[in-house]
Design a protein around this motif. Structure first.
Motif, PDB file in Angstrom:
ATOM      1  N   GLN A 277      12.370 -24.059 -29.241  1.00  0.00           N
ATOM      2  CA  GLN A 277      11.801 -23.447 -30.443  1.00  0.00           C
ATOM      3  C   GLN A 277      11.852 -24.390 -31.662  1.00  0.00           C
ATOM      4  O   GLN A 277      11.049 -24.244 -32.586  1.00  0.00           O
TER       5      GLN A 277
ATOM      6  N   CYS B 105       8.606 -25.773 -32.928  1.00  0.00           N
ATOM      7  CA  CYS B 105       7.461 -25.021 -32.393  1.00  0.00           C
ATOM      8  C   CYS B 105       6.556 -24.622 -33.551  1.00  0.00           C
ATOM      9  O   CYS B 105       7.015 -24.126 -34.580  1.00  0.00           O
TER      10      CYS B 105
ATOM     11  N   CYS C 236       3.369 -15.576 -31.688  1.00  0.00           N
ATOM     12  CA  CYS C 236       4.516 -16.103 -30.962  1.00  0.00           C
ATOM     13  C   CYS C 236       4.489 -15.546 -29.535  1.00  0.00           C
ATOM     14  O   CYS C 236       4.120 -14.395 -29.305  1.00  0.00           O
ATOM     15  N   LEU C 237       4.907 -16.371 -28.596  1.00  0.00           N
ATOM     16  CA  LEU C 237       4.822 -15.995 -27.174  1.00  0.00           C
ATOM     17  C   LEU C 237       6.076 -15.268 -26.682  1.00  0.00           C
ATOM     18  O   LEU C 237       6.208 -14.987 -25.504  1.00  0.00           O
ATOM     19  N   PHE C 238       6.995 -14.979 -27.609  1.00  0.00           N
ATOM     20  CA  PHE C 238       8.281 -14.371 -27.230  1.00  0.00           C
ATOM     21  C   PHE C 238       8.164 -12.865 -26.991  1.00  0.00           C
ATOM     22  O   PHE C 238       8.749 -12.326 -26.056  1.00  0.00           O
TER      23      PHE C 238
ATOM     24  N   CYS D  36       8.249 -15.906 -23.535  1.00  0.00           N
ATOM     25  CA  CYS D  36       8.657 -17.266 -23.920  1.00  0.00           C
ATOM     26  C   CYS D  36      10.180 -17.360 -24.028  1.00  0.00           C
ATOM     27  O   CYS D  36      10.830 -16.533 -24.658  1.00  0.00           O
TER      28      CYS D  36
HETATM   29  S1  SF4 Z   1       9.476 -17.874 -28.982  1.00  0.00           S
HETATM   30 FE1  SF4 Z   1       7.665 -18.241 -30.286  1.00  0.00          FE
HETATM   31  S2  SF4 Z   1       8.368 -19.650 -31.848  1.00  0.00           S
HETATM   32 FE2  SF4 Z   1       9.884 -19.700 -30.205  1.00  0.00          FE
HETATM   33  S3  SF4 Z   1       9.256 -21.371 -28.876  1.00  0.00           S
HETATM   34 FE3  SF4 Z   1       8.285 -19.537 -28.041  1.00  0.00          FE
HETATM   35  S4  SF4 Z   1       6.262 -19.463 -29.053  1.00  0.00           S
HETATM   36 FE4  SF4 Z   1       7.530 -20.912 -30.217  1.00  0.00          FE
END
Ligand code: SF4
Ligand code: SF4
Length: 320
Positions: A200, A203, A224-226, A231
């Motif tokens: 992260q 990112c 965000c991919l979380f 993610c």
């Molecule tokens: S959770 Fe979101 S901000 Fe964190 S690395 Fe994944 S995409 Fe990037």
């Protein structure tokens, strides 16, 4: 001059492919600028058959000084601990690994398979694969918890599926230029210089993370991919957004969730269809939270963030 020997166990060659794509420095730079003598490598070595065997035996006997032993792939110990399922140069690869590791000044494991067993060691692990000094998160692996190479360091683990090429060449250069003693490793023997920060860190979607703006599809340029796509960037130690891939991108920059491939548990979850690219939740809260954040803190944080999100947080990141 430093002699380097590279062997492969239970592997797909992905780390060799990655290594051959290195740029800072490149695999050629290792030879021309840093005085590394590649004794043998599965894709670069010119010797065959008995001539390879002679190199290995000379390293073990000390006739050739083995400065750096690099291992890629798992140590296959099937069937029943004999290692006969993976033979190389006339004997079980595991026997070469044990003896060469003893003879080497530094031992470096590249990729998830060599570090923690990776995909081959995932249950039911029919090849009885081990990482060099770990089996997943458990210490020991093939060489045992107490193993130290002649340098005094344990196996230096450079995980990743594959490992980034520059993580590999920069560690090799550090050793070859006499700075091996400066390599500080974490509890999983990963060089701290690369693995202290998270995917992260750096990112481009961090502002979307902070304001809980979610991407719902692969490749989406905002969000965000979380929150939806699983993610693992906040839980994964890697510099993938600091040391970019091909000097310009990373999974998250391309809209692909981080899979956590530098952590010992990779591949995560039960790999049942629909579990990998989907955030696993319990009552709306992700099962795995960013390191150091508890459930209560997460609920408070994301509730406030969502309410406070400015309109620009919803905008496309890249204006063409
Ligand atoms: S959770 Fe979101 S901000 Fe964190 S690395 Fe994944 S995409 Fe990037
Ligand atoms: S972004 Fe994540 S999954 Fe991709 S290489 Fe980096 S640590 Fe591995």
């Amino acid at each position: 001059m430093a002699n380097l020997l590279w062997l492969q166990g239970g592997a797909c060659s992905g780390n060799t492919m990655s290594f051959l794509n290195a740029e800072e420095p490149s695999a050629c730079d290792l030879v021309t600028d840093f005085g590394i003598n590649v004794l043998w490598h599965p894709s670069l070595g010119v010797e065959l058959g008995d001539n390879v065997k002679k190199i290995l035996l000379d390293c073990i006997s000390g006739k050739i000084a083995l400065d750096i032993f690099v291992f890629e792939g798992t140590v296959v110990t099937a069937p029943n601990g004999t290692g006969e399922w993976n033979r190389f140069a006339g004997r079980a690869m595991q026997d070469w690994v044990r003896e060469l590791s003893k003879a080497a000044t530094y031992v470096v494991a590249v990729g998830d398979c060599a570090t923690w067993g990776g995909i081959p060691a995932t249950a039911p692990n029919p090849s009885e694969s081990r990482g060099m000094q770990f089996l997943k998160r458990e210490k020991g692996g093939f060489l045992g918890d107490g193993f130290k190479s002649k340098s005094g360091l344990p196996v230096v683990n450079i995980p990743g599926c594959p490992a980034h090429p520059d993580w590999i060449t920069q560690i090799v250069v550090a050793i070859a230029t006499g700075r091996g003693a400066d390599i500080a490793v974490d509890e999983f023997h990963r060089p701290k210089t690369f693995f202290q920060s998270f995917t992260q860190t750096g990112c481009t979607r961090n502002m979307h993370f902070a304001y809980k703006v979610s991407a719902t599809e692969f490749g989406q340029r905002k969000g965000c991919l979380f929150y939806d796509l699983g993610c693992r960037g906040p839980m994964t130690h890697s510099p993938c957004n600091r040391i970019l891939w091909n000097r310009q991108s990373s999974k998250t920059r391309a809209g692909m969730p981080c899979l956590g491939c530098t952590e010992p548990e990779f591949p995560f979850f039960d790999l049942a269809p629909g579990t990998v690219f989907k955030t696993q939740t319990v009552m709306g809260v992700p099962k795995d939270l960013p390191l150091g954040v508890d459930k209560k803190g997460y609920i408070a944080l994301t509730g406030a963030a969502k309410n406070a999100a400015p309109a620009w947080a919803e905008q496309d990141l890249f204006v063409v």
